[in-house]
Write an enzyme that holds these catalytic residues in place. Structure first.
Site, PDB file in Angstrom:
ATOM      1  N   ASP A 214      31.567 -24.182  18.930  1.00  0.00           N
ATOM      2  CA  ASP A 214      30.874 -24.439  17.663  1.00  0.00           C
ATOM      3  C   ASP A 214      30.577 -23.072  17.036  1.00  0.00           C
ATOM      4  OD1 ASP A 214      28.962 -24.742  15.702  1.00  0.00           O
ATOM      5  OD2 ASP A 214      27.728 -26.172  16.815  1.00  0.00           O
ATOM      6  N   GLN A 217      27.301 -20.833  13.315  1.00  0.00           N
ATOM      7  CA  GLN A 217      26.388 -19.703  13.042  1.00  0.00           C
ATOM      8  C   GLN A 217      27.044 -18.357  13.320  1.00  0.00           C
ATOM      9  OE1 GLN A 217      23.682 -20.067  11.488  1.00  0.00           O
ATOM     10  NE2 GLN A 217      23.200 -22.228  11.782  1.00  0.00           N
TER      11      GLN A 217
END
Ligand code: C6P
Length: 426
Positions: A214, A217
């Site tokens: 993921d 960020q």
């Protein structure tokens, strides 16, 4: 209390375009809130957009708007060219092998759901395991829970330390013969911890376990090279990297994507359709059913150009300088405790202040023009692990200034004084 960080790193200052002046590229930052200059410190939720990206959306709708891959007319060809050129930019940006590995989706959340349903569901059996970590965002938890419920598989969760570091040896031990996928965030949205994703991929691949990273960020804040990381899937959102909302990317290794069935059916993802049988389109179109977010993809391509002009290493260095400055500055607030102090951290500062609720803190800060986020940050299991209901979070971008950190600290000192006065007054 004011002061500026000294000795900004070489990479941050020697770049073609000085990062310090890039702030002027963001029109939204030049406004007042509650009569005070806006201090935008909620960049992990979404970053602001440079004028170039905003102009590209306007230009597209004013001059080139048409559907892609369909019409044999000038506007459709223009739209298609720009949409597909954005895919090439994404490929270069994350160093994927081929453009077919770049699937446009709505964002990180949709990318992870796609992998859960199209890659994992067909191969999962009861008793199989999906391994995640305690610091995942709900988007990297719930899609796996859904597919586990659908198949009888089990979610396993690798632990972190109290400071917010992954316990790698334990993670390695948890990868076993039933593990079908490891899903891990590169940067924690709630703690800022940066995970050593290339090492994690190596550990998983030693046991032939594929890895989804993921990158929500990470991708706008540091160089990302999916082939150097070695991951099988990488997910990210355009809106967290100075691009539009509603557009994101799933990178997947071509051999895996080739084997996966389509996730959604509709136009665009087919080669031919009859009532008896449908033949699917080739990659990447097989996974892009329906009219895509054409303007969004084009805007994302422009955001990539913008980031590349500044330089990702320069952005990273500059944000690390801001992080160091902010960490020092926050230490001056009585009763403040940082949540997430891993040695490798991105510019995200989560904190608690003795006796104060995060929502009260952010409400008072808002009256000072300072935008932060308060709550569980879509990481409720992480908050439960840390034994706290939530935090206040200041998340930085390269356009933030030391003076804005000073404004945050000034606001926090006022919050503390305000609530202390309230207590003293009974
Ligand atoms: N985090 C935050 O304030 P979407 O919503 O699909 O663009 O991104 C979801 C997501 C997935 N993973 C991580 C690590 C994230 O930080 C996010 C989004 C925002 O922290 C909104 S909750």
């Amino acid at each position: 209390m004011t002061g500026t960080p000294t000795g900004l790193s070489q990479a941050a200052t020697s770049n073609r375009r000085p990062i310090e002046t890039a702030r002027n590229d963001f029109p939204i930052l030049d406004q007042t809130v509650a009569g005070k200059p806006l201090v935008y410190l909620d960049n992990a939720a979404t970053t602001q957009k440079p004028r170039r990206v905003i102009d590209s959306l306007r230009h597209y709708y004013e001059h080139d708007n048409a559907n892609v891959h369909r019409g044999i007319h000038e506007l459709s060809e223009r739209a298609t060219r720009q949409y597909e050129s954005a895919r090439d930019k994404v490929r270069d940006f994350i160093n994927a092998d081929v453009r077919e590995e770049i699937i446009f989706v709505r964002g990180t959340t949709e990318a992870i759901n796609l992998v859960a349903q199209s890659y994992l569901r067909p191969i999962l059996a009861a008793g199989d395991e999906i391994l995640i970590t305690e610091m995942e965002h709900h988007s990297n938890i719930v899609p796996w829970q859904l597919v586990a419920e659908q198949t009888g598989a089990r979610l396993r969760v690798a632990p972190i330390t109290d400071s917010g570091e992954l316990l790698l040896p334990t993670l390695a031990e948890m990868i076993g013969p039933r593990t079908r996928l490891l899903a891990v965030t590169q940067v924690s949205n709630a703690l800022g911890s940066i995970n050593p994703v290339a090492d994690i991929v190596r550990l998983a691949h030693e046991q032939a376990v594929p890895v989804l990273v993921d990158g929500a960020q990470a991708v706008g804040h540091m160089p990302v090279d999916v082939r150097a990381i070695g991951c099988d899937f990488y997910a990210f959102s355009g809106h967290k990297m100075y691009g539009p909302t509603g557009i994101g990317v799933l990178y997947g290794r071509r051999d895996l994507l080739e084997k996966m069935p389509p996730w959604q059916g509709g136009g665009e993802m087919i080669r031919s359709v009859s009532f008896e049988k449908t033949e699917y389109n080739v990659l990447p179109h097989k996974f892009e059913a329906g009219t895509p977010h054409i303007a969004g993809a084009i805007g994302l391509g422009v955001a990539i150009d913008y980031i590349e002009d500044l330089g990702r290493s320069a952005i990273e260095c500059h944000e690390q300088d801001l992080l160091a400055y902010a960490t020092g500055a926050l230490a001056r607030v009585p009763g403040l405790r940082l949540v997430g102090t891993a040695p490798q951290k991105a510019a995200i500062l989560s904190f608690l202040i003795d006796g104060l609720h995060p929502h009260d803190i952010s409400t008072v800060l808002d009256r000072e023009g300072v935008a932060v986020r308060a709550g569980h940050h879509c990481a409720m299991p992480l908050m439960a692990r840390l034994g706290i209901p939530g935090t206040t979070r200041a998340s930085l971008a390269f356009y933030n200034k030391p003076a804005e950190i000073d404004a945050l600290v000034r606001g926090l000192l006022q919050v503390v004084a305000f609530f202390n006065r309230g207590r003293a007054g009974g």
